[in-house]
Write an enzyme that holds these catalytic residues in place. Structure first.
Site, PDB file in Angstrom:
ATOM      1  CG  ASN A 134      12.525   6.833   1.810  1.00 14.31           C
ATOM      2  OD1 ASN A 134      12.786   6.730   1.121  1.00 14.31           O
ATOM      3  ND2 ASN A 134      13.041   6.511   3.016  1.00 14.31           N
ATOM      4  CD1 TRP A 135       9.107   2.961  -2.635  1.00 19.85           C
ATOM      5  CD2 TRP A 135       9.526   2.981  -4.443  1.00 19.85           C
ATOM      6  NE1 TRP A 135       7.542   3.314  -3.302  1.00 19.85           N
ATOM      7  CE2 TRP A 135       8.496   2.843  -4.637  1.00 19.85           C
ATOM      8  CE3 TRP A 135      10.170   3.259  -6.031  1.00 19.85           C
ATOM      9  CZ2 TRP A 135       7.750   3.182  -5.672  1.00 19.85           C
ATOM     10  CZ3 TRP A 135       9.246   3.133  -6.932  1.00 19.85           C
ATOM     11  CH2 TRP A 135       7.906   2.923  -7.199  1.00 19.85           C
ATOM     12  CE  LYS A 136      13.305   3.452   4.658  1.00 17.88           C
ATOM     13  NZ  LYS A 136      13.942   3.068   5.932  1.00 17.88           N
ATOM     14  CG  HIS A 167      15.936   9.147   5.723  1.00 16.36           C
ATOM     15  ND1 HIS A 167      16.796   7.951   6.420  1.00 16.36           N
ATOM     16  CD2 HIS A 167      13.960   8.947   5.970  1.00 16.36           C
ATOM     17  CE1 HIS A 167      15.243   7.103   7.290  1.00 16.36           C
ATOM     18  NE2 HIS A 167      14.094   6.991   6.364  1.00 16.36           N
ATOM     19  CD  GLU A 219      17.514   4.562   6.521  1.00 20.55           C
ATOM     20  OE1 GLU A 219      17.061   4.486   5.006  1.00 20.55           O
ATOM     21  OE2 GLU A 219      16.513   3.906   6.582  1.00 20.55           O
ATOM     22  CD  GLU A 274      10.874   8.637   8.654  1.00 23.80           C
ATOM     23  OE1 GLU A 274      10.365   8.413   8.110  1.00 23.80           O
ATOM     24  OE2 GLU A 274      12.120   9.402   8.332  1.00 23.80           O
ATOM     25  N   GLY A 283      12.887   1.528  11.052  1.00 22.40           N
ATOM     26  CA  GLY A 283      12.342  -0.968  10.560  1.00 22.40           C
ATOM     27  C   GLY A 283      12.748  -1.068  11.199  1.00 22.40           C
ATOM     28  CB  SER A 331       7.266   0.529  12.792  1.00 22.90           C
ATOM     29  OG  SER A 331       9.380   0.118  12.797  1.00 22.90           O
ATOM     30  N   GLY A 377       8.405   3.990   4.917  1.00 19.55           N
ATOM     31  CA  GLY A 377       9.592   2.975   4.553  1.00 19.55           C
ATOM     32  C   GLY A 377       9.382   1.607   3.223  1.00 19.55           C
ATOM     33  N   GLY A 378       9.181   0.855   4.739  1.00 19.08           N
ATOM     34  CA  GLY A 378       8.572  -1.128   4.288  1.00 19.08           C
ATOM     35  C   GLY A 378       7.495  -1.222   3.984  1.00 19.08           C
TER      36      GLY A 378
HETATM   37  P1  PGA Z   1      10.219   2.152   7.723  1.00 23.57           P
HETATM   38  O1  PGA Z   1      11.117   3.575   6.905  1.00 23.57           O
HETATM   39  O2  PGA Z   1       8.421   2.286   7.392  1.00 23.57           O
HETATM   40  O3  PGA Z   1      10.773   0.214   7.133  1.00 23.57           O
HETATM   41  O4  PGA Z   1      10.070   2.302   9.067  1.00 23.57           O
HETATM   42  C1  PGA Z   1      10.478   4.359   7.643  1.00 23.57           C
HETATM   43  C2  PGA Z   1      11.561   5.278   6.928  1.00 23.57           C
HETATM   44  O5  PGA Z   1      12.623   5.412   6.630  1.00 23.57           O
HETATM   45  O6  PGA Z   1      11.348   6.148   6.091  1.00 23.57           O
END
Ligand code: PGA
Length: 267
Positions: free
Chosen positions: A8-10, A103, A105, A181, A187, A225, A246-247
């Site tokens: 997930n590149w956000k 998601h 966010e 999640e 994050g 994470s 994500g990251g």
């Molecule tokens: P993260 O994000 O791996 O940076 O914790 C995961 C996500 O939001 O899908």
């Protein structure tokens, strides 16, 4: 069951050049790791921003990487007067075969409601987009031991979709993935234990299976994470079918190290 590792590149990377560099390094690292990464065992996918989706999916044709959208419009599955939105049809036309939905966010910063998510699910199904449906509890809900209650509430949208459109059972079985999640793990570098995640995934699988008779066991990914240090331990659990990353998905090396962990563990 096939494993999935999804990046997930956000709202990243910043420029088209950087997107191309990331794809270059992903494709060359996939070649180098061909012994380690088996696309029949572990399907890889990335979710770029809407603005980069068409270019990314064009470059990923004939590669083992699928492309997903990060979101779709709730208002219309096709076209309409909805400034700033992109529809399921437009995402599919740009090359997405899947979309993330729900998601945390989006739930947090866009106040995404259950009704909106039901609309989005309906549009995704109508446009043959697979859905990675994200659910998870906040830190306060986790501390108050409300995790399963919260997840049940979030999963009720899937039940409602099946009540409204019982014929979707087959599509749901093949084209719905749940990503668990915990919001407090995204994050932050904080992760639940593998046994906590496994028990939660078992609950999710049983809950979704109870929504319709013909539903087989659903794929459930863990996200929050996930990194090169903890991927092996998550991958070792038979209840964890992959990861939403994500990251660590913004660097080819870390993303593919995580994918290799799942490829090895599920072989
Ligand atoms: P993260 O994000 O791996 O940076 O914790 C995961 C996500 O939001 O899908």
């Amino acid at each position: 069951m096939q494993a999935w590792v999804i990046g997930n590149w956000k709202q990243n990377p910043a420029t088209t050049n950087e997107v191309n560099e990331l794809i270059d390094s992903l494709l060359s690292a996939i070649d180098e790791r061909s012994n380690d990464l088996n696309p029949d065992i572990c399907q890889l996918m990335v979710a770029p921003t809407a603005i980069h989706l068409a270019a990314v999916s064009a470059r990923l044709q004939q590669t083992p990487l699928l492309c997903a959208a990060q979101d779709i419009s709730a208002h219309s599955g096709t076209t309409g007067a909805y400034t700033g939105d992109c529809s399921a049809q437009q995402m599919a036309d740009a090359g997405a075969s899947w979309t993330l939905l729900g998601h945390s966010e989006r739930r947090q910063y866009h106040q995404e409601s259950a009704d909106e998510l039901l609309q989005k699910l309906t549009h995704a199904q109508a446009q043959q987009l697979g859905v990675i449906f994200c659910i998870g509890e906040t830190q306060a809900q986790y501390d108050a031991k409300q995790t399963l209650e919260v997840l049940n509430e979030q999963l009720a949208v899937i039940k409602e979709l099946l009540t409204q459109q019982p014929k979707l059972v087959k599509t749901i079985a093949e084209r719905l993935i749940i990503a668990y999640e915990p919001v407090w793990a995204i994050g932050t570098g904080k992760v639940p234990t593998v046994s906590e995640v496994s028990a939660t995934h078992e609950h999710i699988k049983q809950t979704v299976a109870s929504f319709a008779d013909e539903l087989p066991e659903i794929t459930v990914l863990y996200g929050g994470s996930v990194n090169t240090d903890n991927a092996d331990s998550f991958a070792a659990s038979p209840m964890i079918d992959g990861a939403l990353v994500g990251g660590a998905s913004l660097k080819a090396e870390s993303f593919l190290t995580i994918a290799s962990a799942f490829s090895r563990a599920k072989a």
